[in-house]
Design a protein around this motif. Structure first.
Motif, PDB file in Angstrom:
ATOM      1  N   PRO A   5       0.807  -1.224   0.000  1.00 27.78           N
ATOM      2  CA  PRO A   5       0.000   0.000   0.000  1.00 27.78           C
ATOM      3  C   PRO A   5       0.839   1.273   0.000  1.00 27.78           C
ATOM      4  O   PRO A   5       0.567   2.219   0.752  1.00 27.78           O
ATOM      5  CB  PRO A   5      -0.795  -0.134   1.306  1.00 27.78           C
ATOM      6  N   PHE A   6       1.858   1.300  -0.843  1.00 27.96           N
ATOM      7  CA  PHE A   6       2.747   2.453  -0.912  1.00 27.96           C
ATOM      8  C   PHE A   6       2.900   2.893  -2.369  1.00 27.96           C
ATOM      9  O   PHE A   6       2.788   2.079  -3.291  1.00 27.96           O
ATOM     10  CB  PHE A   6       4.129   2.119  -0.329  1.00 27.96           C
ATOM     11  N   LYS A   7       3.182   4.186  -2.551  1.00 24.06           N
ATOM     12  CA  LYS A   7       3.371   4.722  -3.890  1.00 24.06           C
ATOM     13  C   LYS A   7       4.696   4.238  -4.487  1.00 24.06           C
ATOM     14  O   LYS A   7       5.610   3.814  -3.770  1.00 24.06           O
ATOM     15  CB  LYS A   7       3.364   6.252  -3.850  1.00 24.06           C
ATOM     16  N   ASP A   8       4.798   4.329  -5.801  1.00 21.15           N
ATOM     17  CA  ASP A   8       6.051   4.011  -6.485  1.00 21.15           C
ATOM     18  C   ASP A   8       7.166   4.903  -5.938  1.00 21.15           C
ATOM     19  O   ASP A   8       6.945   6.081  -5.605  1.00 21.15           O
ATOM     20  CB  ASP A   8       5.927   4.253  -7.989  1.00 21.15           C
ATOM     21  N   ASN A   9       8.369   4.336  -5.865  1.00 20.18           N
ATOM     22  CA  ASN A   9       9.573   5.111  -5.526  1.00 20.18           C
ATOM     23  C   ASN A   9       9.450   5.841  -4.183  1.00 20.18           C
ATOM     24  O   ASN A   9       9.865   6.998  -4.054  1.00 20.18           O
ATOM     25  CB  ASN A   9       9.880   6.118  -6.644  1.00 20.18           C
ATOM     26  N   SER A  10       8.902   5.153  -3.182  1.00 19.44           N
ATOM     27  CA  SER A  10       8.672   5.785  -1.877  1.00 19.44           C
ATOM     28  C   SER A  10       9.849   5.648  -0.913  1.00 19.44           C
ATOM     29  O   SER A  10      10.020   6.485  -0.029  1.00 19.44           O
ATOM     30  CB  SER A  10       7.434   5.180  -1.219  1.00 19.44           C
TER      31      SER A  10
ATOM     32  N   GLN B 296       9.206  -7.924  -7.057  1.00 19.70           N
ATOM     33  CA  GLN B 296       8.835  -6.854  -7.982  1.00 19.70           C
ATOM     34  C   GLN B 296       8.128  -5.719  -7.246  1.00 19.70           C
ATOM     35  O   GLN B 296       8.360  -4.536  -7.548  1.00 19.70           O
ATOM     36  CB  GLN B 296       7.956  -7.411  -9.093  1.00 19.70           C
ATOM     37  N   GLU B 297       7.267  -6.063  -6.299  1.00 19.60           N
ATOM     38  CA  GLU B 297       6.597  -5.040  -5.502  1.00 19.60           C
ATOM     39  C   GLU B 297       7.611  -4.263  -4.660  1.00 19.60           C
ATOM     40  O   GLU B 297       7.513  -3.039  -4.510  1.00 19.60           O
ATOM     41  CB  GLU B 297       5.548  -5.678  -4.589  1.00 19.60           C
ATOM     42  N   MET B 298       8.572  -4.970  -4.113  1.00 18.85           N
ATOM     43  CA  MET B 298       9.616  -4.302  -3.334  1.00 18.85           C
ATOM     44  C   MET B 298      10.396  -3.335  -4.219  1.00 18.85           C
ATOM     45  O   MET B 298      10.739  -2.232  -3.789  1.00 18.85           O
ATOM     46  CB  MET B 298      10.532  -5.347  -2.707  1.00 18.85           C
ATOM     47  N   ALA B 299      10.639  -3.740  -5.465  1.00 19.96           N
ATOM     48  CA  ALA B 299      11.329  -2.846  -6.399  1.00 19.96           C
ATOM     49  C   ALA B 299      10.461  -1.643  -6.753  1.00 19.96           C
ATOM     50  O   ALA B 299      10.956  -0.512  -6.865  1.00 19.96           O
ATOM     51  CB  ALA B 299      11.721  -3.607  -7.661  1.00 19.96           C
ATOM     52  N   ARG B 300       9.177  -1.877  -6.920  1.00 17.01           N
ATOM     53  CA  ARG B 300       8.269  -0.781  -7.302  1.00 17.01           C
ATOM     54  C   ARG B 300       8.296   0.353  -6.284  1.00 17.01           C
ATOM     55  O   ARG B 300       8.318   1.532  -6.646  1.00 17.01           O
ATOM     56  CB  ARG B 300       6.845  -1.308  -7.448  1.00 17.01           C
ATOM     57  N   VAL B 301       8.290   0.010  -4.995  1.00 18.89           N
ATOM     58  CA  VAL B 301       8.198   1.048  -3.966  1.00 18.89           C
ATOM     59  C   VAL B 301       9.561   1.618  -3.576  1.00 18.89           C
ATOM     60  O   VAL B 301       9.637   2.523  -2.741  1.00 18.89           O
ATOM     61  CB  VAL B 301       7.475   0.517  -2.703  1.00 18.89           C
ATOM     62  N   THR B 302      10.630   1.094  -4.163  1.00 27.01           N
ATOM     63  CA  THR B 302      11.981   1.578  -3.887  1.00 27.01           C
ATOM     64  C   THR B 302      12.401   2.607  -4.933  1.00 27.01           C
ATOM     65  O   THR B 302      12.113   2.458  -6.113  1.00 27.01           O
ATOM     66  CB  THR B 302      12.983   0.406  -3.877  1.00 27.01           C
TER      67      THR B 302
END
Length: 245
Positions: free
Chosen positions: A105-110, A131-137
């Motif tokens: 539940p976090f935005k991209d690149n947070s 992939q989700e971990m990468a999305r929010v990093t």
């Protein structure tokens, strides 16, 4: 008392960890002979959280590790699918979020960094979680995973797989609030990919600079990786390379 199956149904996993939440930290220390503290310390060093950074501690459980990362001055949030685990860590002064690793539940690149300790093997789709971990990093941000792995010394690997894992459910009867759950945990440890295979899954999920090193003879391994930065457009790169008058 409940336990999850090796299909790792999210509802069953959450219910199982709700059942072990009471006394979970004490049980971990007993089951690992105190090595859990050493493994957390290595994770903290490799993650190298810095003041004013934002760090996501995924599958954080009772937020023991989250507090240790936050001591660096970074803003750290503990996320876990088990509300019971988060509630057991309610006394720890870090923000906590109930979250599904496959739909964070976090935005991209947070976040500047994301980490998970002894939790990724409980996700029912490892690559999607990565992939989700990468999305929010953020691009250039880093990931650290601390997880059980495959002992590198063959005699120890034999003893570990044949005997030590089978002892976990027996020991759990004396120290855990949900001892049957440790049958699943032992099975998930025995079937979890080795160091190289997990590294390949991390690369497959889009991370780069993947590396790992072994702790306690490979019984546990730390994997680290970096989220790629966007490649410069050819024209922009050419302009940047032109000398100025």
């Amino acid at each position: 008392m409940s336990r999850a199956g090796l299909d790792k149904n999210p509802r069953e996993v959450a219910e199982m960890f709700d059942g072990v939440a009471k006394g979970y930290d004490r049980t971990n220390s007993v089951m690992t002979l105190g090595f859990d503290r050493r493994w957390r310390d290595w994770s903290r060093r490799v993650l190298d959280a810095r003041p004013n950074e934002k760090v996501l501690d995924l599958a954080a459980g009772t937020a023991v590790s989250t507090v240790e990362y936050a001591a660096s001055g970074a803003w750290c949030v503990a996320a876990d699918f088990s509300v019971g685990m988060l509630a057991s860590g309610a006394h720890r002064p870090v923000p906590k979020v109930a979250a599904d690793a496959l739909r964070l539940p976090f935005k991209d690149n947070s976040f500047d960094a994301v980490t998970v300790s002894f939790g990724i093997r409980n996700f029912n789709d490892t690559v999607v979680a990565l992939q989700e971990m990468a999305r929010v990093t953020k691009p250039g941000g880093r990931m650290v995973i601390c997880e059980v792995s495959t002992p590198v010394w063959k005699p120890f690997r034999f003893v570990y797989m044949r005997y030590l894992l089978k002892l976990l459910p027996l020991i759990a009867k004396f120290v855990s609030s949900n001892p049957v759950a440790y049958s699943y945990l032992a099975e998930s440890m025995a079937t979890w990919p080795d160091q190289r295979t997990l590294g390949e899954l991390i690369s497959q999920a889009g991370w780069e600079d993947v590396a790992w090193f072994n702790l306690t003879g490979g019984m546990v391994a730390l994997h680290r990786a970096t989220k790629p930065k966007p490649k410069a457009e050819p024209e922009a790169a050419a302009e940047a390379a032109e000398p100025t008058a």
